[in-house]
Design an enzyme around this catalytic site. Sequence first.
Site, short mmCIF file in Angstrom:
data_model
loop_
_atom_site.label_atom_id
_atom_site.label_comp_id
_atom_site.label_asym_id
_atom_site.label_seq_id
_atom_site.Cartn_x
_atom_site.Cartn_y
_atom_site.Cartn_z
CG ASN A 9 -4.20 -5.22 48.00
OD1 ASN A 9 -3.39 -4.41 48.01
ND2 ASN A 9 -5.49 -4.81 48.38
CD1 TRP A 10 2.15 -6.74 50.28
CD2 TRP A 10 3.78 -5.65 49.42
NE1 TRP A 10 3.18 -7.40 49.80
CE2 TRP A 10 4.31 -6.83 49.65
CE3 TRP A 10 4.64 -4.17 49.15
CZ2 TRP A 10 5.63 -7.02 49.30
CZ3 TRP A 10 5.79 -4.54 48.80
CH2 TRP A 10 6.34 -5.79 49.13
CE LYS A 11 -6.29 -3.89 51.86
NZ LYS A 11 -7.45 -3.75 52.49
CG HIS A 92 -9.59 -3.30 46.85
ND1 HIS A 92 -10.00 -2.47 48.11
CD2 HIS A 92 -9.00 -4.31 47.19
CE1 HIS A 92 -9.47 -3.08 49.22
NE2 HIS A 92 -9.14 -4.33 48.94
CD GLU A 94 -8.82 -0.79 51.12
OE1 GLU A 94 -7.80 -0.79 50.48
OE2 GLU A 94 -9.15 -1.65 52.10
CD GLU A 164 -10.81 -7.86 48.68
OE1 GLU A 164 -9.85 -8.64 49.28
OE2 GLU A 164 -10.68 -6.80 48.42
N GLY A 170 -10.06 -5.69 56.73
CA GLY A 170 -9.47 -4.86 57.67
C GLY A 170 -10.05 -4.75 59.00
CB SER A 206 -10.43 -10.33 58.35
OG SER A 206 -10.60 -8.86 58.44
N GLY A 227 -4.86 -8.87 52.59
CA GLY A 227 -4.55 -7.68 52.94
C GLY A 227 -3.51 -7.56 53.82
N GLY A 228 -3.91 -7.21 55.20
CA GLY A 228 -2.95 -7.15 56.45
C GLY A 228 -2.02 -8.25 56.33
P1 13P Z 1 -7.29 -7.54 54.86
O1 13P Z 1 -7.01 -8.99 54.66
O2 13P Z 1 -6.53 -6.59 55.66
O3 13P Z 1 -8.86 -7.57 55.49
O4 13P Z 1 -7.90 -6.87 53.59
C1 13P Z 1 -8.37 -7.68 52.57
C2 13P Z 1 -8.37 -6.90 51.33
O5 13P Z 1 -8.72 -5.69 51.03
C3 13P Z 1 -7.34 -7.47 50.31
O6 13P Z 1 -7.60 -6.93 48.95
#
Ligand code: 13P
Length: 243
Positions: A9-11, A92, A94, A164, A170, A206, A227-228
């Site tokens: 997930n590049w966000k 998600h 967010e 999640e 993050g 994470s 994510g990251g």
């Molecule tokens: P991180 O891997 O950056 O913690 O993010 C997880 C995430 O929200 C994937 O959708």
Amino acid sequence: MSQKWVIGNWKMNGDLSSNITLLSAITHASGTAKMAVCVPYPYLAQAQVALQGSAVLLAAQDVSQFDKGAYTGEVSASMLKEFGVTMVLVGHSERRSLFGETDDIVAAKAASAIKAGLTPVVCVGETLAERDSGQAKEVVLRQFKAVSDYIGVEGLNQCVLAYEPVWAIGTGLTATPEQAQEVHAWLREAATQAGAVDISILYGGSVKAVNAAEIFGQADVDGGLIGGASLVAEEFTAIYQAI
Ligand code: 13P
């Protein structure tokens, strides 16, 4: 046996030039699980071309609950489909916390994805305050049930679930493998009770190359939503290969 997945997930990250390097690197990763990347809307066309002929699936990060019409700023499931998208994240954390998405909206989004033939990746997870007050199970199952009641067992069988924990996203804090397994087992039981078979349940929060194998080794963890670490080709590839 549930299908194994590693989904990036590049966000809201990326640009035309770095996307090409990253996409080209991940298409060369070899492994047994399925891989998908959720790219920002403006880059779908670029990613569609870059992923052509590879096994990596194209995914989006959100979708409208509406089919079409006067919904400024929204993107419909059928529009995503036209760009070769096969999966989409819904709910998600967010989207829930920053953009006011309720359980009902998330359920409607999952339904709209399914109607267009897309696989919704339904995200659920509790906040730290909810965990600390002993409400993790209640919150996660409430979020799951909202979707499952709305789309029914036929819909559920077309979904992937992602747990999640909000406090692990993050933050560098990862759920311990035992904490992840506990919640995944609750979700597995709820999905089974709803009649769904072999649903994939991914962990996100994470995940890095160093901790992926331990988390993926849990009985009810069918892969990860990253994510990251999905923005760094070597890291994402190593996670993919940890499954
Ligand atoms: P991180 O891997 O950056 O913690 O993010 C997880 C995430 O929200 C994937 O959708």
